[in-house]
Each structure stands twice: as C-alpha cells, then as structure tokens.
Design a protein around this motif. Structure first.
Motif, PDB file in Angstrom:
ATOM      1  N   ARG A   1       0.820  -1.213   0.000  1.00 43.40           N
ATOM      2  CA  ARG A   1       0.000   0.000   0.000  1.00 43.40           C
ATOM      3  C   ARG A   1       0.853   1.262   0.000  1.00 43.40           C
ATOM      4  NH1 ARG A   1      -3.874  -0.346   5.023  1.00 43.40           N
ATOM      5  NH2 ARG A   1      -1.957  -1.084   5.999  1.00 43.40           N
ATOM      6  N   THR A   2       0.235   2.328  -0.461  1.00 43.64           N
ATOM      7  CA  THR A   2       0.829   3.656  -0.422  1.00 43.64           C
ATOM      8  C   THR A   2      -0.322   4.657  -0.384  1.00 43.64           C
ATOM      9  OG1 THR A   2       2.416   5.137  -1.512  1.00 43.64           O
ATOM     10  CG2 THR A   2       0.952   3.872  -2.943  1.00 43.64           C
ATOM     11  N   LEU A   3      -0.009   5.937  -0.486  1.00 47.96           N
ATOM     12  CA  LEU A   3      -1.049   6.963  -0.491  1.00 47.96           C
ATOM     13  C   LEU A   3      -1.088   7.651  -1.849  1.00 47.96           C
ATOM     14  CD1 LEU A   3      -0.533   8.701   2.991  1.00 47.96           C
ATOM     15  CD2 LEU A   3      -2.318   7.085   2.359  1.00 47.96           C
ATOM     16  N   TRP A   4      -2.294   7.880  -2.338  1.00 48.95           N
ATOM     17  CA  TRP A   4      -2.489   8.603  -3.591  1.00 48.95           C
ATOM     18  C   TRP A   4      -3.476   9.733  -3.330  1.00 48.95           C
ATOM     19  CZ3 TRP A   4      -0.643   9.712  -8.128  1.00 48.95           C
ATOM     20  CH2 TRP A   4      -1.465  10.275  -9.105  1.00 48.95           C
ATOM     21  N   MET A   5      -2.991  10.973  -3.428  1.00 50.77           N
ATOM     22  CA  MET A   5      -3.822  12.140  -3.149  1.00 50.77           C
ATOM     23  C   MET A   5      -4.471  12.036  -1.769  1.00 50.77           C
ATOM     24  SD  MET A   5      -5.571  12.954  -6.845  1.00 50.77           S
ATOM     25  CE  MET A   5      -4.533  13.324  -8.279  1.00 50.77           C
ATOM     26  N   GLY A   6      -3.703  11.528  -0.823  1.00 50.58           N
ATOM     27  CA  GLY A   6      -4.153  11.442   0.560  1.00 50.58           C
ATOM     28  C   GLY A   6      -4.969  10.219   0.902  1.00 50.58           C
ATOM     29  N   GLU A   7      -5.266   9.378  -0.084  1.00 46.98           N
ATOM     30  CA  GLU A   7      -6.086   8.193   0.138  1.00 46.98           C
ATOM     31  C   GLU A   7      -5.237   6.928  -0.013  1.00 46.98           C
ATOM     32  OE1 GLU A   7      -9.228   8.128   1.093  1.00 46.98           O
ATOM     33  OE2 GLU A   7      -9.327  10.327   1.113  1.00 46.98           O
ATOM     34  N   PRO A   8      -5.512   5.907   0.810  1.00 45.70           N
ATOM     35  CA  PRO A   8      -4.788   4.636   0.656  1.00 45.70           C
ATOM     36  C   PRO A   8      -5.082   4.002  -0.696  1.00 45.70           C
ATOM     37  CG  PRO A   8      -5.958   4.738   2.751  1.00 45.70           C
ATOM     38  CD  PRO A   8      -6.464   5.880   1.935  1.00 45.70           C
ATOM     39  N   ILE A   9      -4.064   3.455  -1.308  1.00 42.45           N
ATOM     40  CA  ILE A   9      -4.236   2.762  -2.583  1.00 42.45           C
ATOM     41  C   ILE A   9      -3.406   1.488  -2.542  1.00 42.45           C
ATOM     42  CG2 ILE A   9      -2.360   4.085  -3.655  1.00 42.45           C
ATOM     43  CD1 ILE A   9      -3.853   3.868  -6.316  1.00 42.45           C
ATOM     44  N   LYS A  10      -3.976   0.400  -3.035  1.00 43.85           N
ATOM     45  CA  LYS A  10      -3.283  -0.885  -3.037  1.00 43.85           C
ATOM     46  C   LYS A  10      -2.564  -1.078  -4.368  1.00 43.85           C
ATOM     47  CE  LYS A  10      -6.659  -2.971   0.071  1.00 43.85           C
ATOM     48  NZ  LYS A  10      -7.699  -4.027   0.234  1.00 43.85           N
ATOM     49  N   LEU A  11      -1.347  -1.574  -4.302  1.00 42.08           N
ATOM     50  CA  LEU A  11      -0.528  -1.806  -5.486  1.00 42.08           C
ATOM     51  C   LEU A  11      -0.577  -3.290  -5.828  1.00 42.08           C
ATOM     52  CD1 LEU A  11       2.471   0.384  -4.323  1.00 42.08           C
ATOM     53  CD2 LEU A  11       0.658   1.054  -5.894  1.00 42.08           C
ATOM     54  N   LEU A  12      -1.040  -3.611  -7.026  1.00 40.00           N
ATOM     55  CA  LEU A  12      -1.282  -5.000  -7.410  1.00 40.00           C
ATOM     56  C   LEU A  12      -0.396  -5.428  -8.581  1.00 40.00           C
ATOM     57  CD1 LEU A  12      -5.202  -4.795  -7.393  1.00 40.00           C
ATOM     58  CD2 LEU A  12      -3.686  -5.328  -5.470  1.00 40.00           C
ATOM     59  N   ASP A  13      -0.245  -6.724  -8.736  1.00 38.09           N
ATOM     60  CA  ASP A  13       0.495  -7.317  -9.861  1.00 38.09           C
ATOM     61  C   ASP A  13       1.897  -6.725  -9.975  1.00 38.09           C
ATOM     62  OD1 ASP A  13      -1.876  -8.608 -10.266  1.00 38.09           O
ATOM     63  OD2 ASP A  13      -2.428  -7.518 -12.075  1.00 38.09           O
ATOM     64  N   PHE A  14       2.691  -6.945  -8.963  1.00 31.29           N
ATOM     65  CA  PHE A  14       4.065  -6.441  -8.953  1.00 31.29           C
ATOM     66  C   PHE A  14       4.854  -7.057 -10.102  1.00 31.29           C
ATOM     67  CE2 PHE A  14       8.475  -6.845  -7.163  1.00 31.29           C
ATOM     68  CZ  PHE A  14       8.785  -5.489  -7.190  1.00 31.29           C
ATOM     69  N   ALA A  15       5.556  -6.219 -10.857  1.00 28.09           N
ATOM     70  CA  ALA A  15       6.304  -6.691 -12.031  1.00 28.09           C
ATOM     71  C   ALA A  15       7.809  -6.601 -11.825  1.00 28.09           C
ATOM     72  CB  ALA A  15       5.893  -5.895 -13.259  1.00 28.09           C
ATOM     73  N   GLY A  16       8.249  -6.267 -10.617  1.00 29.18           N
ATOM     74  CA  GLY A  16       9.674  -6.280 -10.313  1.00 29.18           C
ATOM     75  C   GLY A  16      10.385  -4.967 -10.564  1.00 29.18           C
ATOM     76  N   LYS A  17      11.690  -5.024 -10.436  1.00 31.35           N
ATOM     77  CA  LYS A  17      12.541  -3.860 -10.686  1.00 31.35           C
ATOM     78  C   LYS A  17      12.504  -3.528 -12.168  1.00 31.35           C
ATOM     79  CE  LYS A  17      17.270  -2.204  -9.927  1.00 31.35           C
ATOM     80  NZ  LYS A  17      18.606  -2.552  -9.364  1.00 31.35           N
ATOM     81  N   PHE A  18      12.479  -2.245 -12.470  1.00 31.71           N
ATOM     82  CA  PHE A  18      12.368  -1.825 -13.865  1.00 31.71           C
ATOM     83  C   PHE A  18      13.589  -0.989 -14.238  1.00 31.71           C
ATOM     84  CE2 PHE A  18      10.889   0.461 -17.569  1.00 31.71           C
ATOM     85  CZ  PHE A  18      10.086  -0.465 -18.215  1.00 31.71           C
ATOM     86  N   LEU A  19      14.334  -1.457 -15.219  1.00 33.86           N
ATOM     87  CA  LEU A  19      15.488  -0.720 -15.709  1.00 33.86           C
ATOM     88  C   LEU A  19      15.008   0.256 -16.769  1.00 33.86           C
ATOM     89  CD1 LEU A  19      18.050  -3.667 -16.027  1.00 33.86           C
ATOM     90  CD2 LEU A  19      17.782  -2.044 -14.147  1.00 33.86           C
ATOM     91  N   THR A  20      14.913   1.518 -16.401  1.00 34.38           N
ATOM     92  CA  THR A  20      14.329   2.511 -17.288  1.00 34.38           C
ATOM     93  C   THR A  20      15.369   3.469 -17.834  1.00 34.38           C
ATOM     94  OG1 THR A  20      12.736   4.322 -17.430  1.00 34.38           O
ATOM     95  CG2 THR A  20      13.794   3.989 -15.314  1.00 34.38           C
ATOM     96  N   SER A  21      15.106   3.968 -19.021  1.00 33.05           N
ATOM     97  CA  SER A  21      15.975   4.972 -19.640  1.00 33.05           C
ATOM     98  C   SER A  21      15.280   6.323 -19.654  1.00 33.05           C
ATOM     99  CB  SER A  21      16.322   4.548 -21.075  1.00 33.05           C
ATOM    100  OG  SER A  21      15.149   4.392 -21.852  1.00 33.05           O
TER     101      SER A  21
END
Length: 212
Positions: free
Chosen positions: A101-121
C-alpha cells in the motif's frame, strides 16, 4: 518433533530435511512446496517411529530467532527508504496475503500485480523524487521511483481495480493534468506519515500503525 506439555515448538526433533529456498520464491509458493514435503516427512516418520524416537535430538537455542506476526501495517511502502530489492522481498513475503500500500492524493491505494525492478531509460530518472509515478506503455505498467531505482506494478486498487492504463488515463494523462492543474503536485505516491509527525513511517514504527 515430539510435543511437550505447556510449551510450544520445543520438543526433540525426530525427523528433518533441508530445503534451499529458491531465489525468487514467494511465501505462497514456498508454503505449497513445504506443505507437500512436510506431509511426506510426517508419513515417513510415522512408518518408522520407533527408530526416529530412539535417535531423537534436542533442539538447540543457539541461533534461534523469532519472526514477527504478519500484519497489514507491514504493507506500507516508504519510497524514500525502501530499495527495489526491499520492495521485491516485501511483496514476495506478504503480497499474496496483504497487498502493498501507499497513499495517492491522501487516500490509501493498493498496489497490485508487482512486475519487479524496472530498468528505465527515462530522462532524469535517477533524480526523480521517490514516489514519482509514470506510465510505461511498452510494459503496460506503472513505474514508481523508490530509493535506488524504479519498480513496476500492472494494476492498483483505488475504489475499484484499475489497470495501469486505466489509472494513467484517469489520473496521469495530460488532459487530466491540464484540467486540474493544482493536482499536478499531488500526482505522486506518498509514504504514509504518522498523525503527529511529518516524517515517513519507517519499519521501526510500522507496528504502531493502525489498519486503514
């Protein structure tokens, strides 16, 4: 093991085997594997019980540690403190029971379907504020900046389950940001903060958090 009255988990060991935990195993996968192994071990022990009782060995107190009970307070991500590997471990440990979980605009939000570490450019990705969220069309996932990089989730649960694309269209799309310019600064995932403090909730304080 043999059971001793009025004490739990301290009896002499009758039969035992070692199982190396796979590197990327989740708690759910590990539980299924150990359940099967444990059932076979129990049958083997009962079929040869006199031999195992005769060769029983006492448990040692050396190196023994106690694991904390799993609670929803453990599911909060502290973007400023947690690394990609720590979030990965947290998801694999409790994600099948309790969504991260984390907060989005002050509201709790659940994070689903974790896809792992992302190597981004992504341009300027290293300097992004922890909690910054972006949509990656190629992987169809939400990329979130943490202490040492980016992690990816493919869906979230706000009032209902939203795919990464749905969340982007509803909250991150330029049309939304242009329509609600004051909300641009709020378009980050925030770490939960205690009511009497402005500092992110760390692991040491996690047990103090009440379930939302």
């Amino acid at each position: 093991m043999q059971i001793r009255p009025k004490r739990f988990d301290v009896g002499p060991i009758l039969n035992q085997c070692i199982y190396p935990v796979p590197e990327n195993a989740t708690a759910e996968q590990l539980g299924e594997t150990l359940a099967t192994m444990g059932a076979k071990l129990l049958i083997d022990t009962l079929q040869n019980l006199p031999e195992f009782v005769a060769n029983r060995r006492e448990q040692t107190s050396k190196g023994v540690t106690s694991a904390p009970k799993i609670s929803s307070s453990m599911s909060w991500i502290v973007w400023e403190e947690h690394t990609c590997d720590q979030i990965d471990c947290l998801f694999r440990a409790i994600g099948s029971r309790i969504p991260l979980r984390t907060l989005w605009m002050g509201e709790p939000i659940k994070l689903l379907d974790f896809a792992g570490k992302f190597l981004t450019s992504l341009s300027g990705a290293v300097a992004e504020t922890p909690g910054t969220v972006r949509y990656d069309r190629e992987s169809d996932s939400l990329l979130i900046s943490c202490k040492d990089g980016w992690v990816a989730f493919r869906a979230v649960m706000l009032k209902k389950r939203l795919s990464a694309l749905d969340f982007y269209n509803g909250y991150l799309h330029p049309f939304f940001l242009k329509r609600f310019p004051r909300r641009q600064k709020e378009c980050v995932f925030e770490s939960y903060k205690t009511k009497d403090s402005n500092t992110p909730l760390g692991r040491e304080d996690a047990h103090k958090v009440q379930n939302l």
